[in-house]
Design an enzyme around this catalytic site. Structure first.
Site, PDB file in Angstrom:
ATOM      1  N   GLU A   1       0.703  -1.310  -0.040  1.00  0.00           N
ATOM      2  CA  GLU A   1       0.080  -0.102   0.027  1.00  0.00           C
ATOM      3  C   GLU A   1       0.702   1.266  -0.015  1.00  0.00           C
ATOM      4  O   GLU A   1       0.442   2.117   0.953  1.00  0.00           O
ATOM      5  CB  GLU A   1      -0.942  -0.074   1.185  1.00  0.00           C
ATOM      6  CG  GLU A   1      -1.869  -1.215   1.205  1.00  0.00           C
ATOM      7  CD  GLU A   1      -2.677  -1.296   2.490  1.00  0.00           C
ATOM      8  OE1 GLU A   1      -2.776  -0.383   3.398  1.00  0.00           O
ATOM      9  OE2 GLU A   1      -3.468  -2.427   2.833  1.00  0.00           O
TER      10      GLU A   1
ATOM     11  N   GLU B   1      -6.407 -10.645  -0.968  1.00  0.00           N
ATOM     12  CA  GLU B   1      -7.042 -10.612   0.216  1.00  0.00           C
ATOM     13  C   GLU B   1      -8.579 -10.447   0.036  1.00  0.00           C
ATOM     14  O   GLU B   1      -9.233  -9.659   0.409  1.00  0.00           O
ATOM     15  CB  GLU B   1      -6.671  -9.171   0.917  1.00  0.00           C
ATOM     16  CG  GLU B   1      -5.091  -9.174   1.467  1.00  0.00           C
ATOM     17  CD  GLU B   1      -4.746  -7.827   1.920  1.00  0.00           C
ATOM     18  OE1 GLU B   1      -5.327  -7.213   2.317  1.00  0.00           O
ATOM     19  OE2 GLU B   1      -3.455  -7.675   2.070  1.00  0.00           O
TER      20      GLU B   1
HETATM   21  O1  9MR Z   1      -7.334  -8.055   8.950  1.00  0.00           O
HETATM   22  C1  9MR Z   1      -6.428  -7.311   9.457  1.00  0.00           C
HETATM   23  C2  9MR Z   1      -6.883  -6.589  11.029  1.00  0.00           C
HETATM   24  O2  9MR Z   1      -6.948  -7.678  11.606  1.00  0.00           O
HETATM   25  C3  9MR Z   1      -5.934  -5.574  11.521  1.00  0.00           C
HETATM   26  O3  9MR Z   1      -6.681  -4.863  12.474  1.00  0.00           O
HETATM   27  C4  9MR Z   1      -5.645  -4.505  10.316  1.00  0.00           C
HETATM   28  C5  9MR Z   1      -4.591  -3.551  10.791  1.00  0.00           C
HETATM   29  O4  9MR Z   1      -4.785  -2.594   9.808  1.00  0.00           O
HETATM   30  O5  9MR Z   1      -5.135  -5.166   9.110  1.00  0.00           O
HETATM   31  C6  9MR Z   1      -5.972  -6.101   8.585  1.00  0.00           C
HETATM   32  O6  9MR Z   1      -5.397  -6.530   7.345  1.00  0.00           O
HETATM   33  C7  9MR Z   1      -5.107  -5.617   6.299  1.00  0.00           C
HETATM   34  C8  9MR Z   1      -3.876  -6.178   5.496  1.00  0.00           C
HETATM   35  O7  9MR Z   1      -2.956  -6.495   6.267  1.00  0.00           O
HETATM   36  C9  9MR Z   1      -3.359  -5.282   4.523  1.00  0.00           C
HETATM   37  N1  9MR Z   1      -4.595  -4.737   3.614  1.00  0.00           N
HETATM   38  C10 9MR Z   1      -5.924  -4.442   4.124  1.00  0.00           C
HETATM   39  C11 9MR Z   1      -6.238  -5.607   5.135  1.00  0.00           C
HETATM   40  C12 9MR Z   1      -7.666  -5.056   6.022  1.00  0.00           C
HETATM   41  O8  9MR Z   1      -7.555  -4.010   6.588  1.00  0.00           O
END
Ligand code: 9MR
Length: 365
Positions: free
Chosen positions: A161, A268
């Site tokens: 990102e 994802e």
């Molecule tokens: O699913 C993840 C969640 O449990 C965390 O709190 C969050 C923190 O920002 O990250 C989520 O996963 C993310 C992923 O690592 C990167 N792309 C977006 C995902 C959803 O936010």
């Protein structure tokens, strides 16, 4: 469709049989997504160490998936909480589960602006570090983590990102960028490649099918590619909804990234039943969050569409991973709208296959 079984089911070609095909439900209950897709690509899922310990969830994982991604356990904050201290327990347990059960592992992630540890950007005096120090920290981190799982993790989301949310800007104005400029991206890939030359290295981002974002991601990838930076593939996060992307947008994005010679993974995947409402902080007055038959039908159609497209592009798509196991627990509950339940996955709150599941496993294979 297995007509013999249909007839055994009710004697007529009734609507119920057609909606829930007898083939998949009755003759091979042990068959999972990974089996339907065995001639296409691995099918993965994001997991926590806790989910692997729950018998019902882990049984579902082993029946349906042949790849896992740690949802949070390998991010820099959780795995490297202090400069000279790593916390391996959670990540190790996920990799051990995969090894015991013959699953592939995608590593997620090595460099991101979120979930960073407190010490990372600061000196002992509390001031921001200089570029040389930050790159050294990045190098130590990547080298240590990638080395630990060398041979056990086949692909890494190296940079996550890095493109700005503002469509008029290019790179995100994160502390990584403020301190290092775009060199942090280049270096992250170089360090990862040096640590494990065999790992498939990804740039991973969201909204990659929206034309304005797609074009900025393309611009970054082309620049890296032209400069000989070891980027092998692009991750389309695919946090989608029943409203987007369109088939045209999805195909255009796949073709554009593939034109750079990069492999593509859907990293994802989930399919929200709401439009993306990032700035909404409460449910709308009177809004209830029931999973209505209308929402189910729209979700079935959207899941069917995207998997039909994935299969068409099997030459460039090398993996599809869902973000969470079932509607029982998803990061989209409470996010972005607190208190709102979502239903974005193929398994329901009781871990049963949803109607959308059958749309994904039937069709032209
Ligand atoms: O699913 C993840 C969640 O449990 C965390 O709190 C969050 C923190 O920002 O990250 C989520 O996963 C993310 C992923 O690592 C990167 N792309 C977006 C995902 C959803 O936010």
């Amino acid at each position: 469709m297995n007509f013999k079984l249909l007839i055994a089911c009710c004697g007529f070609l009734c609507g119920a049989c057609v909606v829930a095909p007898a083939t998949a439900q009755t003759d091979s209950p042990g068959k999972g997504l990974k089996d339907y897709y065995k001639n296409y690509f691995p099918i993965g899922v994001a997991v926590s160490p806790g989910s692997l310990k729950r018998p019902d969830a882990s049984a579902l994982i082993l029946r349906e998936f042949n790849s896992i991604t740690p949802e949070n356990a390998m991010k820099m904050g959780p795995i490297h909480p202090k400069e000279n201290e790593y916390y391996w327990k959670d990540a190790d347990s996920i990799v051990a589960f995969a090894q015991r059960n013959g699953l592939k592992v995608r590593g997620h992630n090595l460099c991101w602006h979120e979930q960073t540890p407190d010490w990372l950007f600061k000196n002992a005096d509390g001031k921001l570090v200089d570029k040389e120090t930050l790159l050294k920290r990045l190098k130590d981190h990547i080298t240590t983590v990638v080395n630990r799982y060398k041979g056990k993790i086949y692909a890494w989301d190296v940079v996550n990102e890095a493109i700005d949310d503002d469509s008029t800007k290019f790179l995100r104005n994160s502390l990584w960028y403020q301190i290092c400029g775009e060199d942090f991206i280049i270096k992250a890939f170089e360090y990862a490649h040096a640590a494990d030359p065999k790992a498939v290295l990804f740039y991973n981002d969201y909204n990659t099918e929206r034309p304005e974002k797609r074009d900025r991601v393309y611009r970054l990838l082309k620049k890296l590619n032209d400069a000989g930076v070891p980027v092998d593939a692009v991750g389309l996060q695919a946090h989608w909804s029943i409203y987007e992307p369109t088939q045209g947008e999805l195909k255009a994005a796949i073709e554009k990234f593939a034109s750079l010679g990069l492999k593509i993974q859907v990293t994802e995947l989930d399919m929200s039943v709401y439009p993306w409402e990032k700035n909404m902080r409460t449910k709308k007055p009177g809004e209830n969050d029931t999973y209505t038959p209308e929402l189910q039908a729209k979700q079935m159609a959207q899941y069917k569409m995207v998997f039909d497209v994935f299969r068409q592009y099997k030459k460039v798509i090398t993996g599809v991973t869902f973000w969470n196991i079932s509607d029982r627990e998803t990061w989209l509950d409470d996010y972005p709208v607190p208190g709102r339940k979502n239903y974005p996955l193929l398994f329901d709150t009781n871990l049963q296959r949803k109607k959308a599941y059958w749309e994904v496993v039937r069709g032209d294979f």
